[in-house]
Every structure is written in structure tokens, then in C-alpha cells.
Design a protein around this motif. Structure first.
Motif, short mmCIF file in Angstrom:
data_model
loop_
_atom_site.label_atom_id
_atom_site.label_comp_id
_atom_site.label_asym_id
_atom_site.label_seq_id
_atom_site.Cartn_x
_atom_site.Cartn_y
_atom_site.Cartn_z
N PHE A 66 -4.18 -9.21 -15.67
CA PHE A 66 -3.49 -8.46 -16.71
C PHE A 66 -4.32 -7.25 -17.12
O PHE A 66 -5.47 -7.11 -16.72
N GLN A 67 -3.71 -6.41 -17.95
CA GLN A 67 -4.47 -5.35 -18.59
C GLN A 67 -5.48 -6.02 -19.53
O GLN A 67 -5.10 -6.67 -20.50
N GLY A 68 -6.75 -5.93 -19.18
CA GLY A 68 -7.79 -6.50 -20.03
C GLY A 68 -8.37 -7.81 -19.54
O GLY A 68 -9.28 -8.35 -20.19
N GLY A 69 -7.88 -8.34 -18.43
CA GLY A 69 -8.54 -9.55 -17.95
C GLY A 69 -7.67 -10.47 -17.12
O GLY A 69 -6.49 -10.18 -16.87
N PRO A 70 -8.26 -11.59 -16.72
CA PRO A 70 -7.55 -12.55 -15.88
C PRO A 70 -6.53 -13.35 -16.68
O PRO A 70 -6.57 -13.40 -17.92
N GLY A 102 2.82 -9.90 -14.84
CA GLY A 102 3.89 -10.83 -15.17
C GLY A 102 4.34 -10.76 -16.62
O GLY A 102 5.46 -11.15 -16.95
N HIS A 103 3.46 -10.27 -17.48
CA HIS A 103 3.77 -10.06 -18.90
C HIS A 103 3.05 -8.79 -19.34
O HIS A 103 1.97 -8.48 -18.85
N GLY A 104 3.63 -8.07 -20.26
CA GLY A 104 2.93 -6.95 -20.87
C GLY A 104 2.92 -5.69 -20.02
O GLY A 104 3.71 -5.53 -19.09
N ASP A 105 1.98 -4.81 -20.36
CA ASP A 105 1.94 -3.47 -19.78
C ASP A 105 1.18 -3.45 -18.47
O ASP A 105 0.29 -4.28 -18.23
N PRO A 106 1.48 -2.47 -17.61
CA PRO A 106 0.75 -2.34 -16.35
C PRO A 106 -0.66 -1.84 -16.57
O PRO A 106 -1.03 -1.37 -17.65
N THR A 107 -1.45 -1.94 -15.51
CA THR A 107 -2.80 -1.40 -15.51
C THR A 107 -3.09 -0.90 -14.11
O THR A 107 -2.17 -0.71 -13.32
N THR A 108 -4.35 -0.62 -13.80
CA THR A 108 -4.75 -0.25 -12.45
C THR A 108 -5.96 -1.08 -12.04
O THR A 108 -6.69 -1.60 -12.89
N PRO A 132 0.81 -1.22 0.00
CA PRO A 132 0.00 0.00 0.00
C PRO A 132 0.84 1.26 0.00
O PRO A 132 0.43 2.29 -0.55
N GLY A 133 2.03 1.21 0.62
CA GLY A 133 2.89 2.38 0.64
C GLY A 133 3.36 2.79 -0.74
O GLY A 133 3.49 3.98 -1.05
N LEU A 134 3.62 1.78 -1.58
CA LEU A 134 4.03 2.04 -2.96
C LEU A 134 2.83 2.19 -3.89
O LEU A 134 3.01 2.55 -5.07
N GLY A 135 1.64 1.87 -3.40
CA GLY A 135 0.45 1.89 -4.25
C GLY A 135 0.56 0.89 -5.39
O GLY A 135 0.11 1.16 -6.51
N ALA A 136 1.16 -0.26 -5.09
CA ALA A 136 1.51 -1.21 -6.16
C ALA A 136 1.07 -2.62 -5.81
O ALA A 136 1.17 -3.06 -4.67
N LEU A 137 0.60 -3.31 -6.85
CA LEU A 137 0.29 -4.74 -6.78
C LEU A 137 1.12 -5.44 -7.85
O LEU A 137 1.12 -5.03 -9.01
N PHE A 138 1.81 -6.50 -7.46
CA PHE A 138 2.54 -7.35 -8.40
C PHE A 138 1.67 -8.59 -8.60
O PHE A 138 1.54 -9.41 -7.69
N SER A 139 1.07 -8.70 -9.79
CA SER A 139 -0.02 -9.66 -9.98
C SER A 139 0.40 -10.97 -10.63
O SER A 139 -0.45 -11.85 -10.81
N GLY A 140 1.69 -11.11 -10.97
CA GLY A 140 2.07 -12.34 -11.66
C GLY A 140 1.21 -12.54 -12.89
O GLY A 140 1.03 -11.61 -13.70
N ASP A 141 0.65 -13.75 -13.04
CA ASP A 141 -0.24 -14.02 -14.17
C ASP A 141 -1.69 -14.13 -13.72
O ASP A 141 -2.51 -14.75 -14.40
N THR A 142 -2.03 -13.54 -12.56
CA THR A 142 -3.42 -13.58 -12.09
C THR A 142 -4.26 -12.52 -12.78
O THR A 142 -5.39 -12.79 -13.20
#
Length: 209
Positions: free
Chosen positions: A150-154, A187-193, A138-148
């Protein structure tokens, strides 16, 4: 000095269920000028070690154990003395890539991994793989999502050890409840929110059935 996030893209192959695909992976480094954590040691231990530089590598955290996310982990750990962390539910997948070596430590839901002022909370998010995790700071406002997520879906759920309803539950219950401005480092591709992905949940469910 506050922790910062760095991205390294490495290239290699993902293999599962008898198929092999060329992939580009995001390797995330979280830390400062003195110590750092690597999230998903993919493909190229040399390139990752170069990105770490002379900093102390305290941990190699695996978001899941598909080979393209863990194939460089043992060599990187051997070089640096870092501990490899994995959720135990992904041990069968890990052993497909590394049959003769176990991870060094087990991730648990709610665990906090610290380095250089960063506090990464482990969120167990099965679906893409049984032991898939995301890491939230939360301090960085960041989630590292692996392959769970992505931008545009699961992440994909069409292969062994994956399950579409489970990944939807994980995303809805564990990820979409985070602040909408949270940046999702994938984990792959561009970030999202989180805010960009949350409105699409119902559409993903329709497409998945």
C-alpha cells in the motif's frame, strides 16, 4: 486501441477470525472498448457488471481470497461467463467465503494473463495471504498489488494465514526490483509508486518487530 486502467470503488465488509470491519475496495478493470479483465470482484456484482458494460469479460483475477476481494466473483462469473482465477494456496480462505464453489482456474507464478493488449504477469507474493499475488504489466507501467503493498507500507499480517517476514520478503524480492516509476494500484486506498515505497523498507522491518 491500447489497454486502459479503470477503477471502481465498492463498499462492504471484511470478515476473518470472528471479526467484521466495514471496508472500501478498489476493483480494477484493465482492457479496451471490447474486452476487459476484472481484478478483485469486491462486494457489488451489479456495479462491476455495469462498469464492464457490453464488453467481453474474459477473466476475474483474485489477488487473494479474503472475502472482501472475492465475495462478488461467483455471481459476476455466472452473469458473464468469465473465468475466476485464484492461486491454489488461497483455497482455504476462498472456501470460507464460498464453501460450495471452487475457482475455475489456478494462477501460477510467472503466468501471463492477456486481454485487449494488456499482458499481466502473475507474481506470487505471499505474506498477507498464502496465495496472494500481484499483477505486473510493464507496457502499462502498472502493478496491481492487492493487499500486499500500500501507500506507506505492507498489507496487514496480524490475522490467520498471514506472516510478516514473508510479506517483507515478497515485497523486497518481487516488487521493489521493478522500475521505480511503476504505478502501484492497490486493493484499498490511493495509488503509489515503487520508487515512493522502496526507501521505507528498513523502517517497515523495524516497525514489524
Amino acid at each position: 486501441m491500447a489497454a486502459r486502467i479503470e477503477r471502481l470503488v465498492t463498499s462492504g465488509q471484511f470478515s476473518l477470525d470472528g471479526g467484521t470491519w466495514d471496508v472500501d475496495n478498489n476493483v480494477w478493470l484493465v482492457g479496451d472498448d471490447h474486452e476487459v479483465i476484472v481484478i478483485d470482484a469486491a462486494h457489488d456484482a451489479d456495479a462491476i457488471a455495469e462498469a464492464v458494460g457490453d464488453r467481453r469479460l474474459t477473466a476475474i483475477v483474485c489477488t487473494h481470497a479474503h472475502n472482501d476481494h472475492v465475495n462478488a466473483a461467483p455471481l459476476l462469473a455466472e452473469r458473464t461467463g468469465a473465468v475466476i482465477w485464484l492461486h491454489p494456496d488461497d483455497l482455504p480462505l476462498w472456501h470460507q467465503a464460498h464453501p460450495d464453489r471452487d475457482p475455475d482456474a489456478w494462477l501460477t507464478d510467472g503466468q501471463v494473463i492477456e486481454a485487449a493488449g494488456a499482458d499481466l504477469t502473475v507474481l506470487h507474493t505471499p505474506g498477507h495471504a498464502p496465495g496472494a499475488v500481484c499483477l505486473y504489466d510493464p507496457g502499462l507501467g502498472a502493478l496491481f498489488s492487492g493487499d500486499t503493498l500500500f501507500q506507506g507500507g505492507p498489507g496487514a499480517t496480524g490475522r490467520s494465514y498471514s506472516h510478516f517476514p514473508t510479506i517483507i520478503d515478497s515485497i523486497r524480492d518481487r516488487l521493489l526490483v521493478l522500475p521505480p516509476e511503476t504505478k502501484v494500484h492497490t486493493g484499498h486506498g490511493d495509488p503509489t509508486t515503487i520508487g515512493a515505497e522502496a526507501p521505507q523498507l528498513d523502517e517497515w522491518i523495524k516497525r514489524g518487530h
